[in-house]
Design an enzyme around this catalytic site. Structure first.
Site, PDB file in Angstrom:
ATOM      1  N   TYR A  22     -52.539  -8.315 -20.972  1.00  0.00           N
ATOM      2  CA  TYR A  22     -51.598  -8.196 -21.893  1.00  0.00           C
ATOM      3  C   TYR A  22     -52.231  -7.000 -22.958  1.00  0.00           C
ATOM      4  O   TYR A  22     -51.415  -6.705 -23.512  1.00  0.00           O
ATOM      5  CB  TYR A  22     -51.185  -9.308 -22.736  1.00  0.00           C
ATOM      6  N   ASP A  33     -54.130 -18.171 -16.066  1.00  0.00           N
ATOM      7  CA  ASP A  33     -52.877 -18.502 -15.471  1.00  0.00           C
ATOM      8  C   ASP A  33     -52.966 -19.157 -14.199  1.00  0.00           C
ATOM      9  O   ASP A  33     -53.023 -20.435 -13.739  1.00  0.00           O
ATOM     10  CB  ASP A  33     -51.603 -17.849 -15.656  1.00  0.00           C
ATOM     11  N   GLY A  54     -56.470 -10.141 -21.635  1.00  0.00           N
ATOM     12  CA  GLY A  54     -56.507  -9.809 -20.513  1.00  0.00           C
ATOM     13  C   GLY A  54     -55.621  -8.575 -19.946  1.00  0.00           C
ATOM     14  O   GLY A  54     -55.444  -7.539 -20.721  1.00  0.00           O
TER      15      GLY A  54
END
Length: 176
Positions: free
Chosen positions: A127, A41, A125
């Site tokens: 999460y 992100d 990742g």
């Protein structure tokens, strides 16, 4: 590593998703608020410039498994699909939410009549999704879509590290 299913090439590469110049749409592993963050992100938001967060933020919040689409701004692509992946747990809805990320991103790509889309390893990742499970869900979902694809002809998993690449490549090699 690549496979062809019903005229759709599905491939795994190790690299940087922000540098996929030959891809129409890239997918962002976004947070629910669509406000930018770390990992994929953060990399996508840095490469796209500040307009990406300005365009995506009003579309949130979204729930795990949901996806929205924006322009790509300074990226070499046409669009960015923002998916909120689930945080890994043993709850039965979590694998369904992860699969929904891929399905919903592909549906948005088909709506834009895109020929190509690139995915990161959503939820694998911070999460905490186990790589083998994340790869299997991602590849299976994309494979199912390939059999009914309208405009999509190329799906690329762009995986940042060797261990993530290995897990997704193994899943792709086992795809029927």
């Amino acid at each position: 590593m690549q496979r062809e299913i019903s005229e759709v090439v599905i491939e795994c590469v190790q690299g940087d998703i922000t540098k996929q110049r030959d891809i129409d749409i890239i997918v962002n592993a976004a947070n629910k608020q669509l406000k930018g963050g770390g990992g994929v992100d953060g990399a996508i938001n840095r490469a796209a410039g500040p307009e990406l967060v300005k365009a995506s933020r009003p579309l949130g919040p979204i729930e795990a498994g949901e996806a929205v689409i924006t322009e790509a701004f300074e990226l070499p692509n046409d669009w960015v699909v923002h998916c909120a992946g689930p945080v890994y747990s043993q709850k039965p809805e979590v694998p369904k939410q992860l699969a929904a990320c891929y399905r919903n991103a592909l549906a948005l790509a088909e709506d834009k009549q895109a020929a190509s889309i690139a995915f990161p390893a959503i939820s694998a990742g911070i999460y905490g999704y186990p790589l083998d499970e994340a790869g299997a869900i991602a590849v299976q979902t994309v494979g199912e879509h390939a059999r009914a694809a309208i405009s999509i002809r190329d799906v690329r998993f762009v995986l940042f590290s060797e261990d993530v690449f290995d897990a997704f490549a193994a899943a792709l090699s086992e795809l029927n």
